[in-house]
Enzyme design. Structure first.
Site, PDB file in Angstrom:
ATOM      1  N   GLY A  59      60.816  22.599   8.854  1.00 26.69           N
ATOM      2  CA  GLY A  59      60.831  22.807   7.412  1.00 26.69           C
ATOM      3  C   GLY A  59      59.472  23.090   6.814  1.00 26.69           C
ATOM      4  N   SER A  60      59.327  24.175   6.059  1.00 23.91           N
ATOM      5  CA  SER A  60      58.002  24.542   5.588  1.00 23.91           C
ATOM      6  C   SER A  60      58.061  25.778   4.706  1.00 23.91           C
ATOM      7  CB  SER A  60      57.089  24.795   6.781  1.00 23.91           C
ATOM      8  OG  SER A  60      57.754  25.575   7.744  1.00 23.91           O
TER       9      SER A  60
END
Length: 216
Positions: free
Chosen positions: A185-186
């Protein structure tokens, strides 16, 4: 096809799932509970495999276009002052990746890598306004004769604890080839020259190495 960054984690996950299956099969007598645990372990393994998948992309390479560096949703399109490298106004386009997106980072343009730097930092949620300056991140600038210099910045999110950056100053970057990987996640920010024609809108879904973010 899976990304090399996931090989170790996939092997560990597979071993844990197999061990869990053996324990469940030998020590859990309730059929309904065994089924729940079996499916939970299988779902865990599928999530790991999905996260580290590395599908082949068939984007058309073009020095007049900027391809999306990652899969995800466009969450920012605005003119900003880029503080780290350019120290002037640029067009920022940001793509947010959920944990189920492909997390390979690809070069948005081809050319020469003229800047590459890692910054340790916090793990604010990726859409936080200060994430671009305070989170763990890497900054890469690629230069070519058409676009000049284009910066892309990998930004860790609340779940991401490791950013992998392959870009080294002096490398010859090939558009859409692997530039790095972000785990769990990013977000990736693109900083483009003012006057660049943006081909996406807010909330558009894009694919790394295929979707055209901008062009001259």
């Amino acid at each position: 096809m899976f990304h090399k960054e996931g090989f170790k984690i996939i092997l560990i996950a597979f071993a844990l799932v197999v061990a869990s299956f053996l324990v469940i099969d030998n020590f859990i007598s309730f059929v309904w509970l065994r089924n729940i645990l079996f499916f939970s372990c299988l779902a865990f393994l599928i999530l790991i495999l999905q996260f580290f998948r590395n599908p082949k992309r068939n984007g058309i390479l073009n020095d007049n276009q900027v391809l999306s560096p990652v899969d995800g949703k466009v969450v920012v399109i605005e003119e900003v002052f880029e503080k780290e490298y350019f120290k002037e106004k640029r067009l920022q386009v940001s793509v947010f990746m959920s944990p189920i997106n492909v997390h390979v980072t690809r070069y948005p343009i081809g050319g020469k890598v003229v800047f590459s730097k890692y910054h340790p930092g916090k793990f604010l949620v990726a859409w936080h306004p200060k994430a671009s300056e305070e989170n763990e991140r890497t900054t890469v600038v690629v230069e070519n004769e058409i676009f000049g210099k284009v910066l892309h910045r990998q930004i860790a999110g609340a779940l991401a604890k490791r950013i992998v950056n392959y870009a080294k100053v002096g490398d010859q970057a090939i558009q859409a080839s692997d530039s790095g990987f972000i785990k769990f996640g990013s977000r990736v920010d693109l900083f483009l020259p003012l006057g660049t024609k943006i081909n996406v809108n807010l909330n558009d879904k894009v694919k790394g190495g295929e979707s055209i973010i901008a062009e001259l």
